[in-house]
Design a protein around this motif. Structure first.
Motif, short mmCIF file in Angstrom:
data_model
loop_
_atom_site.label_atom_id
_atom_site.label_comp_id
_atom_site.label_asym_id
_atom_site.label_seq_id
_atom_site.Cartn_x
_atom_site.Cartn_y
_atom_site.Cartn_z
N MET A 1 21.87 12.63 77.10
CA MET A 1 21.88 12.00 75.78
C MET A 1 22.39 10.56 75.80
O MET A 1 22.25 9.84 74.81
N ILE A 2 22.97 10.12 76.90
CA ILE A 2 23.55 8.77 76.97
C ILE A 2 22.51 7.68 76.70
O ILE A 2 22.78 6.76 75.90
N PRO A 3 21.31 7.71 77.29
CA PRO A 3 20.32 6.66 77.00
C PRO A 3 19.96 6.55 75.53
O PRO A 3 19.93 5.44 74.98
N SER A 4 19.70 7.67 74.86
CA SER A 4 19.32 7.62 73.45
C SER A 4 20.49 7.14 72.58
O SER A 4 20.29 6.40 71.61
N ASN A 5 21.72 7.54 72.92
CA ASN A 5 22.89 7.08 72.15
C ASN A 5 23.09 5.56 72.29
O ASN A 5 23.36 4.86 71.30
N ILE A 6 22.95 5.06 73.51
CA ILE A 6 23.13 3.61 73.74
C ILE A 6 22.00 2.81 73.08
O ILE A 6 22.24 1.76 72.47
N GLU A 7 20.77 3.32 73.17
CA GLU A 7 19.64 2.63 72.53
C GLU A 7 19.81 2.61 71.01
O GLU A 7 19.45 1.62 70.35
N ARG A 8 20.35 3.66 70.45
CA ARG A 8 20.61 3.69 69.00
C ARG A 8 21.66 2.65 68.62
O ARG A 8 21.53 1.96 67.60
N ASP A 9 22.69 2.53 69.44
CA ASP A 9 23.72 1.52 69.17
C ASP A 9 23.15 0.10 69.28
O ASP A 9 23.51 -0.79 68.50
N LYS B 1 22.47 -3.24 66.46
CA LYS B 1 22.97 -4.57 66.83
C LYS B 1 24.45 -4.54 67.24
O LYS B 1 25.21 -5.47 66.98
N ILE B 2 24.82 -3.43 67.88
CA ILE B 2 26.16 -3.33 68.48
C ILE B 2 26.08 -3.93 69.88
O ILE B 2 25.21 -3.56 70.68
N CYS B 3 26.95 -4.83 70.20
CA CYS B 3 26.89 -5.52 71.50
C CYS B 3 27.33 -4.59 72.62
O CYS B 3 28.00 -3.57 72.39
N TYR B 4 26.97 -4.96 73.85
CA TYR B 4 27.30 -4.14 75.02
C TYR B 4 28.81 -3.96 75.18
O TYR B 4 29.28 -2.89 75.58
N LYS B 5 29.55 -5.00 74.86
CA LYS B 5 31.00 -4.94 75.00
C LYS B 5 31.58 -3.83 74.13
O LYS B 5 32.42 -3.04 74.59
N ASP B 6 31.14 -3.76 72.87
CA ASP B 6 31.64 -2.74 71.95
C ASP B 6 31.20 -1.34 72.39
O ASP B 6 31.96 -0.36 72.22
N ILE B 7 29.98 -1.25 72.92
CA ILE B 7 29.50 0.05 73.41
C ILE B 7 30.36 0.52 74.58
O ILE B 7 30.76 1.70 74.65
N ILE B 8 30.66 -0.38 75.50
CA ILE B 8 31.50 -0.04 76.65
C ILE B 8 32.89 0.39 76.20
O ILE B 8 33.45 1.38 76.70
N ILE B 9 33.46 -0.34 75.25
CA ILE B 9 34.80 0.00 74.73
C ILE B 9 34.80 1.40 74.11
O ILE B 9 35.73 2.19 74.32
N LYS B 10 33.74 1.70 73.35
CA LYS B 10 33.65 3.02 72.71
C LYS B 10 33.58 4.13 73.75
O LYS B 10 34.27 5.16 73.63
N LYS B 11 32.78 3.94 74.80
CA LYS B 11 32.67 4.94 75.87
C LYS B 11 34.01 5.11 76.60
O LYS B 11 34.41 6.24 76.93
#
Length: 486
Positions: free
Chosen positions: A174-182, A186-196
Motif C-alpha cells: 500500500m505504500i506506493p498508493s499512499n505516497i501517490e495520494r499525498d 501537493k504534500i512535499c516529499y519532506k513532509d511525507i518522509i517526516i510522516k513515515k
C-alpha cells in the motif's frame, strides 16, 4: 199564539242597527269567510285543506333541509378526514421509504468513498493477518492452545506463521498508493518522509519500552520485537520508494526496478546463508544477532537483524506489485495478469530454492519469502477484482468485520502487544490454582472454566478478545467518520 206574539214583540223592540252592532262585537272577521258574491263549494274547501297540508309538509321539509345539509356536511367532512388520514398515512409510509432510500444512498455513498480511498482487498488481507497474529500471540493460557495455533518451532509453514509476513507485505504493497495520494494533495516529499518516520519511530519506541518494562534485567533487555521489526521494515521500504519516485520514472519501469532489486537481495541472502547452515544453532541469523545484539536477545531472536533484512527485500518486491496497480494505461485484466504472472514466477523460484533452503519463518529464509510473496500476489489479484474493481456492496458488508480489522491492523497490533506485556501479566491470586497467576490466566482458569470447561476455555478467551477488539474498532471508525462529515 202567545209565542208568536212574543217573537213579534222582540223583533219590534230590536232594531236592525242593534243587530249589526252585536254581530260586529261578538263575531271576528277571521272566523267568517268574506263573501265575494260567489258561492264556496265543498270541493274548494277540501282543496284548501289539501293545500294547507302541503304547505305544512313544505314548511316541515324547509325546516328539515338545514339539518339534512348539516348532516351531509358532517358526512363530507368525515369522509374528507378519512381521506386525509389515508393520505397522511401514505405520506408517512412514503417518508419512511424515502428515509430508508436516503439512508441506503448515504451508506452506498459512504462505501463508494471508502472503496475509492483505499484498496479494500488489502484491508481484508490485513484483517485476516492481524486475526492470525492475535490467535498465535499466546494470550491467556498459551499451554492450552491447540497445535495449529502455535508457531512453527523451526522449518515448515503453518497458517499462523503467515500472520506477520502477510501483514508486512500488505503494508508495503500500500505504500506506493499512499505516497501517490499525498503527492496529489501537493504534500512535499519532506513532509511525507517526516510522516513515515513519525509512525515508524513511535511504533519502534513503544515496542522497545514494553521490552524494558517486562525485562528482569534492565541492562540486558531485549531490543527487537514484533513492533520494532515491522517499524524498521516500514521506514526503510517507504524511503526506498520515495528515493526512486523522485527520479520521475515511468510507473512500470519503477515497478521492474523494485522487483529486480528485491529479488537480487533475497538471492544474495540465500547464497550467503547457505554457507552457515540451516540449523537453529548454526545459521546466519544467530551468527549476526549474537554479535550485533549481544546481551540484548534470548537464545534465538525471531525478529532479529537477518530476518529484518530479508523482510525489507520482500517488502521491496511487494512495492513493485503495488506500483503495477497504479498504471493508469493498463486495464484491470492487464493488472491482474501482471500480479498473477509475478506470483507464479516467485513461487517457482521458491520451489527451486526449497531443495537446499527450507521454508523457515523464524529467519525469513529466501524460499519462505518467495513463496509467501508469490501466494500474496495471486490472492491479491483475485481480491482486487472482486472488491476494488467490481465494488460489490454486498461483499463489502459481508466482509465488513475483516475490513475493520484491516483498517486498524497497526493500532490493534500495538494494543495487543501493550496488553500482553502489561495488563495480562499482572499477578492475581487464583482460587482454582491456589496461587498467584497472571491476569490473563486468571480470566481463563477462574472465570471461563465453569462455563466452557478446560478443553475450550483458552480458545474462547481469544474469541472474546477478538469480539471486543472488533466492537472497539467499529466504534472508533464510525465516530471518526461522523466527526469528519460534520
Amino acid at each position: 199564539m202567545k209565542k208568536e206574539n212574543n217573537n213579534h214583540s222582540i223583533e219590534e223592540n230590536i232594531s236592525l242597527e242593534e243587530i249589526a252592532q252585536i254581530v260586529e262585537n261578538y263575531i271576528q272577521e277571521e272566523d267568517v269567510p268574506i263573501y265575494d258574491g260567489y258561492d264556496v263549494s265543498i270541493e274548494d274547501i277540501e282543496g284548501e285543506i289539501d293545500n294547507n297540508k302541503n304547505n305544512i309538509h313544505k314548511n316541515e321539509e324547509i325546516k328539515k333541509e338545514p339539518i339534512i345539509k348539516e348532516i351531509n356536511k358532517n358526512k363530507i367532512e368525515i369522509n374528507k378526514n378519512k381521506i386525509n388520514e389515508k393520505e397522511s398515512n401514505k405520506k408517512k409510509v412514503n417518508k419512511k421509504e424515502i428515509n430508508k432510500k436516503e439512508i441506503n444512498k448515504k451508506e452506498q455513498n459512504h462505501i463508494k468513498k471508502e472503496l475509492n480511498k483505499r484498496f479494500i482487498s488489502i484491508d481484508i488481507i490485513k484483517g485476516i493477518a492481524i486475526i492470525t497474529i492475535i490467535l498465535a500471540s499466546g494470550l491467556g493460557v498459551s499451554d492450552e492452545l491447540p497445535k495449529y495455533l502455535l508457531l512453527s518451532s523451526w522449518n515448515g509453514i503453518k497458517f499462523v506463521d503467515l500472520g506477520v509476513p502477510v501483514l508486512v507485505l500488505a503494508t508495503c504493497f500500500m505504500i506506493p498508493s499512499n505516497i501517490e495520494r499525498d503527492l496529489k494533495r501537493k504534500i512535499c516529499y519532506k513532509d511525507i518522509i517526516i510522516k513515515k518516520l513519525i509512525v515508524g519511530i513511535s511504533t519502534f519506541l513503544i515496542g522497545l519500552l514494553l521490552n524494558v518494562i517486562t525485562s528482569s534485567d534492565i541492562n540486558h533487555f531485549r531490543i527487537m520485537g514484533i513492533l520494532q521489526f515491522i517499524s524498521i521494515v516500514y521506514i526503510i521500504v517507504s524511503l526506498i520508494y520515495i528515493v526512486f519516485r523522485k527520479f520521475n520514472l515511468k510507473i512500470n519501469v519503477l515497478g521492474i526496478i523494485l522487483l529486480v532489486l528485491g529479488s537480487i537481495g533475497l538471492i544474495l541472502y540465500f547464497i550467503i546463508s547457505k554457507k552457515f547452515g540451516n540449523d537453529m544453532k548454526n545459521c546466519l541469523a544467530l551468527f549476526v544477532d549474537s554479535r550485533v545484539l549481544k546481551g540484548h536477545f534470548y537464545t534465538f531472536e525471531r525478529y532479529g537483524m537477518i530476518s529484518t533484512i530479508s523482510a525489507i527485500f520482500s517488502g521491496i518486491i511487494s512495492l513493485s506489485g503495488g506500483t503495477f496497480l497504479l498504471d493508469k494505461k493498463a486495464d484491470v485484466k492487464e493488472k491482474m495478469n501482471r500480479l498473477i504472472i509475478l506470483g507464479m514466477g516467485l513461487i517457482i523460484i521458491s520451489l527451486i530454492l526449497e531443495k537446499t533452503c527450507p521454508h523457515n519463518v523464524n529467519i525469513w529464509s529466501s524460499s519462505f519469502s518467495f513463496i509467501v510473496l508469490g501466494s500474496f500476489m495471486i490472492v491479491e489479484s483475485i481480491m482486487y477484482f472482486l472488491f476494488d474493481f467490481e465494488k460489490n456492496f454486498k461483499l463489502y458488508k459481508l466482509f465488513y468485520p475483516l475490513i475493520m480489522f484491516g483498517k486498524n491492523s497497526f493500532l490493534l497490533l500495538v494494543i495487543t502487544e501493550v496488553l500482553k506485556n502489561t495488563l495480562f501479566k499482572l499477578n492475581v491470586y487464583s482460587i482454582a490454582m491456589g496461587k498467584g497467576v497472571s491476569f490473563g490466566k486468571w480470566i481463563v482458569i477462574d472465570c471461563l472454566s465453569e462455563i466452557f470447561g478446560s478443553s475450550s476455555r483458552a480458545i474462547v478467551f481469544l474469541i472474546l478478545y477478538l469480539i471486543i477488539c472488533l466492537i472497539s474498532m467499529i466504534f472508533i471508525h464510525e465516530n471518526a467518520s461522523k466527526i469528519k462529515s460534520k
